[in-house]
Design an enzyme around this catalytic site. Structure first.
Site, PDB file in Angstrom:
ATOM      1  N   ASN A   9       0.333  -2.827  12.348  1.00  0.00           N
ATOM      2  CA  ASN A   9       0.781  -1.549  12.481  1.00  0.00           C
ATOM      3  C   ASN A   9       0.477  -1.034  10.658  1.00  0.00           C
ATOM      4  O   ASN A   9       1.251  -1.289   9.823  1.00  0.00           O
ATOM      5  CB  ASN A   9       2.209  -1.581  12.492  1.00  0.00           C
ATOM      6  CG  ASN A   9       2.901  -0.171  12.303  1.00  0.00           C
ATOM      7  OD1 ASN A   9       2.327   1.027  12.354  1.00  0.00           O
ATOM      8  ND2 ASN A   9       4.291  -0.071  12.138  1.00  0.00           N
ATOM      9  N   LYS A  11       1.156   1.790   9.702  1.00  0.00           N
ATOM     10  CA  LYS A  11       2.202   2.843   9.369  1.00  0.00           C
ATOM     11  C   LYS A  11       1.346   4.026   8.690  1.00  0.00           C
ATOM     12  O   LYS A  11       0.026   4.358   9.157  1.00  0.00           O
ATOM     13  CB  LYS A  11       3.052   2.369   8.358  1.00  0.00           C
ATOM     14  CG  LYS A  11       3.746   1.116   8.846  1.00  0.00           C
ATOM     15  CD  LYS A  11       4.893   0.944   8.189  1.00  0.00           C
ATOM     16  CE  LYS A  11       5.344  -0.764   8.491  1.00  0.00           C
ATOM     17  NZ  LYS A  11       6.797  -0.741   8.375  1.00  0.00           N
ATOM     18  N   HIS A  95       9.208   2.342  17.617  1.00  0.00           N
ATOM     19  CA  HIS A  95       9.269   1.512  16.271  1.00  0.00           C
ATOM     20  C   HIS A  95      10.706   2.072  15.787  1.00  0.00           C
ATOM     21  O   HIS A  95      11.188   3.230  15.786  1.00  0.00           O
ATOM     22  CB  HIS A  95       8.205   1.944  15.646  1.00  0.00           C
ATOM     23  CG  HIS A  95       8.127   1.062  14.317  1.00  0.00           C
ATOM     24  ND1 HIS A  95       8.692   1.138  13.275  1.00  0.00           N
ATOM     25  CD2 HIS A  95       7.114  -0.242  14.167  1.00  0.00           C
ATOM     26  CE1 HIS A  95       8.409   0.339  12.331  1.00  0.00           C
ATOM     27  NE2 HIS A  95       7.691  -0.560  12.706  1.00  0.00           N
ATOM     28  N   GLY A 178       9.864  -4.562   6.911  1.00  0.00           N
ATOM     29  CA  GLY A 178       9.519  -3.991   5.612  1.00  0.00           C
ATOM     30  C   GLY A 178      10.535  -4.457   4.440  1.00  0.00           C
ATOM     31  O   GLY A 178      10.348  -3.972   3.314  1.00  0.00           O
TER      32      GLY A 178
HETATM   33  C1  PEP Z   1       6.319  -3.142  11.315  1.00  0.00           C
HETATM   34  O1  PEP Z   1       5.935  -2.032  10.602  1.00  0.00           O
HETATM   35  O2  PEP Z   1       6.442  -3.101  12.503  1.00  0.00           O
HETATM   36  C2  PEP Z   1       6.740  -4.264  10.570  1.00  0.00           C
HETATM   37  C3  PEP Z   1       7.002  -5.487  10.996  1.00  0.00           C
HETATM   38  O3  PEP Z   1       6.542  -4.058   9.193  1.00  0.00           O
HETATM   39  P1  PEP Z   1       6.522  -5.406   8.098  1.00  0.00           P
HETATM   40  O4  PEP Z   1       5.732  -6.393   8.593  1.00  0.00           O
HETATM   41  O5  PEP Z   1       6.306  -4.872   6.793  1.00  0.00           O
HETATM   42  O6  PEP Z   1       7.891  -5.987   8.093  1.00  0.00           O
END
Ligand code: PEP
Length: 256
Positions: A9, A11, A95, A178
């Site tokens: 992902n 983002k 999400h 995150g």
């Molecule tokens: C996500 O954006 O779904 C996610 C799990 O982010 P991260 O791996 O950065 O925690």
């Protein structure tokens, strides 16, 4: 047997130049690792570029969200058909960043899940509890409410189609997304098993086939242990999916 699935992902990150380097490195790095499935969910403006680089490589691509309506006066929104028109086969839904920052709800995620199924897009529904809910012992209550909204919205025909499309669920504890904090493999397993049981209430066969992936600070260093748990069928990877070497290492861990 369920094949592992690793979803990146991105983002709101990337640009034409850096995407090209990242995607070309993934194509080369993953070409010999064919025992798992890989998807990148990229920002909408880069779907065309992603398609032109990933077509016929075995790496799939998808959107990070979608609107529930087919078309109309919905400024800024993207329809399921627009995603399939750009070759997307997957879409992330619900999400935690959409839920927290854009006030999306269980019901709106369920409506978008239904619309995705109708458009032949495989939905990846993200579920998971916040830190306060976790600390209050409410994990199962929250995850059940997120799952049940979708189950209640899908009629039998669309549930059958969701099975055909290999719908995916992603357990993403909000406190781990995150943050650099990861659920332990045992914590993830417990919730994944709960999610599978929840699906089994609707359809036992679907429950045994559906892939449930874990998301929340997955890194090369913790991926193998998480993916070794019996109900963890891969990962949803945010930050680490922007680093080609790290993402490839996570994908390799899913091949074991
Ligand atoms: C996500 O954006 O779904 C996610 C799990 O982010 P991260 O791996 O950065 O925690």
């Amino acid at each position: 047997m369920r094949r592992n699935l690793v979803v990146g992902n991105w983002k709101m990150h990337g640009d034409i130049h850096s995407n090209e380097i990242l995607l070309n490195t993934l194509i080369t790095g993953l070409s010999d690792y064919k025992s798992a499935d890989y998807v990148v969910c990229v920002p909408n403006p880069y779907l065309h570029q992603t398609r032109s680089l990933l077509e016929n490589t075995g790496i799939a691509w998808g959107g990070q969200n979608v609107n529930q309506f087919e078309e109309g006066a919905f400024t800024g929104a993207v329809s399921p058909h627009m995603l399939t028109d750009l070759g997307c086969t997957y879409v992330l839904l619900g999400h935690s960043e959409r839920r927290v920052l854009f006030h999306e709800t269980n019901l709106s995620a369920a409506a978008r899940f239904d619309a995705s199924i109708k458009a032949n897009l495989t939905p990846i529904l993200c579920v998971g509890e916040t830190l306060a809910e976790h600390d209050a012992g409410l994990t199962e209550v929250i995850v059940a409410s997120q799952m049940d909204a979708v189950m209640a919205t899908l009629n039998d025909e669309n549930f059958a189609k969701a099975m055909e499309l290999n719908m995916v669920f992603a357990y993403e504890p909000v406190w781990a997304v995150g943050t650099g904090k990861t659920a332990t493999p045992e914590q993830a397993q417990e919730v994944h098993q709960f999610i599978r049981q929840r699906i089994a209430r609707r359809n036992a066969e679907a429950a045994s086939k559906v892939r449930i992936i874990y998301g929340g600070s997955v890194k090369a260093q913790n991926a193998a242990k998480l993916f070794s748990m019996p109900d963890v069928d891969g990962g949803l990877v945010g930050g680490a999916s922007l680093n080609a070497e790290e993402f490839i290492a996570i994908c390799k861990a899913a091949n074991a």
